[in-house]
Write a protein that holds these residues in place. Sequence first.
Motif, short mmCIF file in Angstrom:
data_model
loop_
_atom_site.label_atom_id
_atom_site.label_comp_id
_atom_site.label_asym_id
_atom_site.label_seq_id
_atom_site.Cartn_x
_atom_site.Cartn_y
_atom_site.Cartn_z
N PHE A 68 40.80 21.26 -5.08
CA PHE A 68 40.67 21.64 -3.68
C PHE A 68 41.95 21.33 -2.92
O PHE A 68 42.60 20.33 -3.20
CB PHE A 68 39.49 20.90 -3.04
CG PHE A 68 38.19 21.12 -3.76
CD1 PHE A 68 37.47 22.29 -3.56
CD2 PHE A 68 37.70 20.18 -4.64
CE1 PHE A 68 36.29 22.51 -4.22
CE2 PHE A 68 36.51 20.39 -5.32
CZ PHE A 68 35.80 21.55 -5.10
N PRO A 69 42.31 22.16 -1.94
CA PRO A 69 43.53 21.89 -1.17
C PRO A 69 43.34 20.70 -0.22
O PRO A 69 42.22 20.37 0.17
CB PRO A 69 43.73 23.18 -0.38
CG PRO A 69 42.38 23.80 -0.28
CD PRO A 69 41.66 23.39 -1.53
N GLN A 70 44.44 20.07 0.13
CA GLN A 70 44.40 18.93 1.04
C GLN A 70 43.77 19.31 2.38
O GLN A 70 43.09 18.50 3.01
CB GLN A 70 45.81 18.36 1.25
CG GLN A 70 45.84 17.14 2.15
CD GLN A 70 45.02 15.98 1.61
OE1 GLN A 70 45.07 15.69 0.43
NE2 GLN A 70 44.26 15.34 2.48
N ALA A 71 43.99 20.54 2.82
CA ALA A 71 43.43 20.98 4.10
C ALA A 71 41.91 20.86 4.11
O ALA A 71 41.30 20.55 5.14
CB ALA A 71 43.85 22.41 4.40
N ALA A 75 39.75 18.62 6.76
CA ALA A 75 38.63 19.14 7.55
C ALA A 75 37.37 18.33 7.29
O ALA A 75 36.61 18.03 8.22
CB ALA A 75 38.39 20.61 7.20
N LEU A 76 37.14 17.92 6.04
CA LEU A 76 35.97 17.10 5.74
C LEU A 76 36.08 15.72 6.38
O LEU A 76 35.07 15.15 6.80
CB LEU A 76 35.79 16.97 4.22
CG LEU A 76 35.35 18.25 3.52
CD1 LEU A 76 35.41 18.07 2.01
CD2 LEU A 76 33.96 18.67 3.95
N GLY A 77 37.29 15.21 6.50
CA GLY A 77 37.49 13.93 7.20
C GLY A 77 37.13 14.07 8.67
O GLY A 77 36.46 13.20 9.24
N ASP A 78 37.56 15.16 9.29
CA ASP A 78 37.20 15.42 10.69
C ASP A 78 35.69 15.55 10.84
O ASP A 78 35.10 15.02 11.78
CB ASP A 78 37.87 16.69 11.19
CG ASP A 78 39.38 16.56 11.30
OD1 ASP A 78 39.88 15.41 11.28
OD2 ASP A 78 40.06 17.61 11.39
#
Length: 94
Positions: A68-71, A75-78
């Motif tokens: 999975f990309p870092q982006a 987004a999951l962290g947000d």
Amino acid sequence: MYFKKYEESDPNDPEYMFDWTVLRDAYKSYVGSIVIELCLPNSKYPKYILARMLEDATEEAPRETKRFPQALFDALGDLSVNIHANLTRDSLTE
């Protein structure tokens, strides 16, 4: 790749829907399954439980995260911060 045009929509203003066939193929890994459940509307699993499961799964199998990309993880962290904030707000208002 998880979406396709809705066949009955107006060609000048197309609508899109989930391509369930492709989506089912993505459920081949545990981490992938959790990520998909987090993104699906009306998932039957609470978001805070899925976020915790994802955290545990990525700690146990860090190689899985390379798919999975870092982006996505940003987004999951947000999302995780928002889930925690909503749970905290709800517990304060009860």
